[in-house]
Design a protein around this motif. Sequence first.
Motif, PDB file in Angstrom:
ATOM      1  N   GLN A  36      -5.588 -58.646  32.832  1.00 19.66           N
ATOM      2  CA  GLN A  36      -5.880 -57.556  31.902  1.00 19.66           C
ATOM      3  C   GLN A  36      -6.823 -56.546  32.547  1.00 19.66           C
ATOM      4  N   LEU A  37      -6.483 -55.262  32.374  1.00 22.31           N
ATOM      5  CA  LEU A  37      -7.312 -54.171  32.893  1.00 22.31           C
ATOM      6  C   LEU A  37      -7.439 -53.105  31.817  1.00 22.31           C
ATOM      7  N   ASN A  38      -8.675 -52.795  31.433  1.00 22.21           N
ATOM      8  CA  ASN A  38      -8.921 -51.724  30.471  1.00 22.21           C
ATOM      9  C   ASN A  38      -9.777 -50.644  31.120  1.00 22.21           C
ATOM     10  N   LEU A  39      -9.283 -49.397  31.059  1.00 24.07           N
ATOM     11  CA  LEU A  39      -9.986 -48.264  31.634  1.00 24.07           C
ATOM     12  C   LEU A  39     -10.482 -47.284  30.583  1.00 24.07           C
ATOM     13  N   GLY A  40     -10.001 -47.426  29.363  1.00 19.48           N
ATOM     14  CA  GLY A  40     -10.331 -46.459  28.324  1.00 19.48           C
ATOM     15  C   GLY A  40     -11.547 -46.849  27.510  1.00 19.48           C
ATOM     16  N   SER A  62     -15.753 -54.874  14.940  1.00 19.33           N
ATOM     17  CA  SER A  62     -15.689 -55.446  16.289  1.00 19.33           C
ATOM     18  C   SER A  62     -14.981 -54.488  17.227  1.00 19.33           C
ATOM     19  N   ALA A  63     -15.418 -54.485  18.474  1.00 23.46           N
ATOM     20  CA  ALA A  63     -14.812 -53.678  19.529  1.00 23.46           C
ATOM     21  C   ALA A  63     -14.816 -54.492  20.811  1.00 23.46           C
ATOM     22  N   THR A  64     -13.651 -54.602  21.484  1.00 29.94           N
ATOM     23  CA  THR A  64     -13.515 -55.428  22.678  1.00 29.94           C
ATOM     24  C   THR A  64     -12.622 -54.727  23.691  1.00 29.94           C
ATOM     25  N   GLY A  65     -13.040 -54.742  24.955  1.00 30.69           N
ATOM     26  CA  GLY A  65     -12.212 -54.162  26.000  1.00 30.69           C
ATOM     27  C   GLY A  65     -10.978 -54.992  26.278  1.00 30.69           C
ATOM     28  N   ASN A  66     -11.152 -56.283  26.585  1.00 29.80           N
ATOM     29  CA  ASN A  66     -10.048 -57.211  26.817  1.00 29.80           C
ATOM     30  C   ASN A  66     -10.297 -58.498  26.053  1.00 29.80           C
ATOM     31  N   ASN A  67      -9.235 -59.069  25.475  1.00 31.37           N
ATOM     32  CA  ASN A  67      -9.351 -60.284  24.684  1.00 31.37           C
ATOM     33  C   ASN A  67      -8.178 -61.210  25.003  1.00 31.37           C
ATOM     34  N   VAL A  68      -8.461 -62.505  25.218  1.00 35.17           N
ATOM     35  CA  VAL A  68      -7.396 -63.471  25.475  1.00 35.17           C
ATOM     36  C   VAL A  68      -7.780 -64.823  24.895  1.00 35.17           C
ATOM     37  N   GLY A  69      -6.773 -65.550  24.398  1.00 37.32           N
ATOM     38  CA  GLY A  69      -6.946 -66.920  23.936  1.00 37.32           C
ATOM     39  C   GLY A  69      -5.889 -67.804  24.577  1.00 37.32           C
ATOM     40  N   GLN A  86     -13.544 -51.474  32.465  1.00 42.19           N
ATOM     41  CA  GLN A  86     -14.328 -50.395  33.051  1.00 42.19           C
ATOM     42  C   GLN A  86     -14.714 -49.334  32.034  1.00 42.19           C
ATOM     43  N   GLY A  87     -14.152 -49.394  30.837  1.00 45.92           N
ATOM     44  CA  GLY A  87     -14.464 -48.415  29.805  1.00 45.92           C
ATOM     45  C   GLY A  87     -15.648 -48.831  28.959  1.00 45.92           C
ATOM     46  N   SER A  88     -16.322 -47.868  28.373  1.00 48.34           N
ATOM     47  CA  SER A  88     -17.423 -48.167  27.470  1.00 48.34           C
ATOM     48  C   SER A  88     -16.883 -48.748  26.170  1.00 48.34           C
ATOM     49  N   VAL A  89     -17.651 -49.670  25.588  1.00 47.18           N
ATOM     50  CA  VAL A  89     -17.264 -50.341  24.340  1.00 47.18           C
ATOM     51  C   VAL A  89     -18.388 -50.132  23.337  1.00 47.18           C
ATOM     52  N   TYR A  90     -18.005 -49.669  22.135  1.00 46.93           N
ATOM     53  CA  TYR A  90     -19.019 -49.315  21.140  1.00 46.93           C
ATOM     54  C   TYR A  90     -18.567 -49.781  19.763  1.00 46.93           C
ATOM     55  N   GLY A  91     -19.406 -50.564  19.092  1.00 52.14           N
ATOM     56  CA  GLY A  91     -19.158 -50.994  17.722  1.00 52.14           C
ATOM     57  C   GLY A  91     -20.340 -50.645  16.845  1.00 52.14           C
ATOM     58  N   ALA A 112     -17.899 -56.319  22.942  1.00 50.03           N
ATOM     59  CA  ALA A 112     -17.787 -57.102  24.173  1.00 50.03           C
ATOM     60  C   ALA A 112     -16.897 -56.368  25.157  1.00 50.03           C
ATOM     61  N   GLY A 113     -17.280 -56.408  26.425  1.00 46.68           N
ATOM     62  CA  GLY A 113     -16.416 -55.860  27.455  1.00 46.68           C
ATOM     63  C   GLY A 113     -15.186 -56.723  27.653  1.00 46.68           C
TER      64      GLY A 113
END
Length: 409
Positions: A36-40, A62-69, A86-91, A112-113
Amino acid sequence: MRRPAKIRLAGTIAAIPLCVAAATSAFAQGQVLNDQLNLGEIFSEQTLNVVTVQEGVAASTSATGNNVGIAGSRVDVDATSNQVNQGSVYGRTVVNASGSMGASSTVATQAAGNFGNAGAEEATYRGFMVQTNSGAVTARGQVEGETARAGDIAMDTQATGNTQGLWLQNGAAGARISQANSGDVMADGGAIVQYVSGTSTVAGTAAGNHIDIDGANQSAARVITDQGNTSDLVQASKFAAYGNAYLTETSTSATGNNLNATNVGPLLDVANHQYNTAYVRSQAETTSYQFGAANSSAYGVGNAAVVSNTGAALVLDNVQTNDGGGVEVIASAEGHDGYDIGARASAAGNSVGGYVCGTCGGSMTTSNTQTNNADVSSRATTTVTGSARSITSSARAVGNDAAFYVRSN
């Protein structure tokens, strides 16, 4: 009723490799490859405007860049997971109240990033999990109620660069978890309420890297954890103000790297490596003009690890290095007229705890290396401008802190 797989665990744990990166070629009933890659920029916000409610207010953001279970139930799993944010995360959660907030209200905010959760039930989990975060992570939770009334209030604000969970239920695990965070992490906010008739808890938690391992019902695990936090800042800050409140607790916890591992079963074997260079700040402040009990507590540490097993054996190899920005912890409580009031502040460069149950035939083998090259400070202030029944205050600062405990009959 599930059957305890004691024979299976005894055979499986001997075959768990210390380096699982080379074990992914082995056959398994379940194989997972996650990339998983998040840039936004990830942004989540909600605002509640409340005049009068009866039961209460419930707000969750809640705000998360990448999430996996990843999990297996009676199916063995081999997993490789790589998460990069790599993106900013704001909740952000804001409750504006002018009248009654009702009997019980909850306000939860999480950011969480990277977030991962893995586990096994009556099965074996072999995994290699890598998390890398370079984006700023911010969580803010706030109650604005200068003229508001409330029964109970529970506020929880959490921010982490990387979070990885590993759970076992009558299972076995061989895993390597690697986390690298270079983004600033902040959990901020607080509450302003005129009158609280019940209990108000306002909590903020911030961590650059966090790992949570939980084994139950005769589980066993061998885990290698690597955590590196090189951000400029990890901060948890909460400010609460009340006119008249019965019971209040304002608390903050800020850590560069954090590991919490518990198990009930034959073996917990952990090789833990933590490196922090961030400035870690934990600040909890509360004021209440009239109070029943008003407490404020703040905890901050560069690297923290707690490893415990209720079972036959605990093996811990711990290496912690805290450098760079230092650790600063501030706790304050102020009131005019009431009963009990206090502030507690605790700060450490490195902290480790190892515990094993000797009554279970337990044994402990530990190797501990801690190095602190940064300033560590704690400050607690308690102020009463009128009268109170009791005042308590404590402040503690330590460069390296270690505790190992074996219990027996």
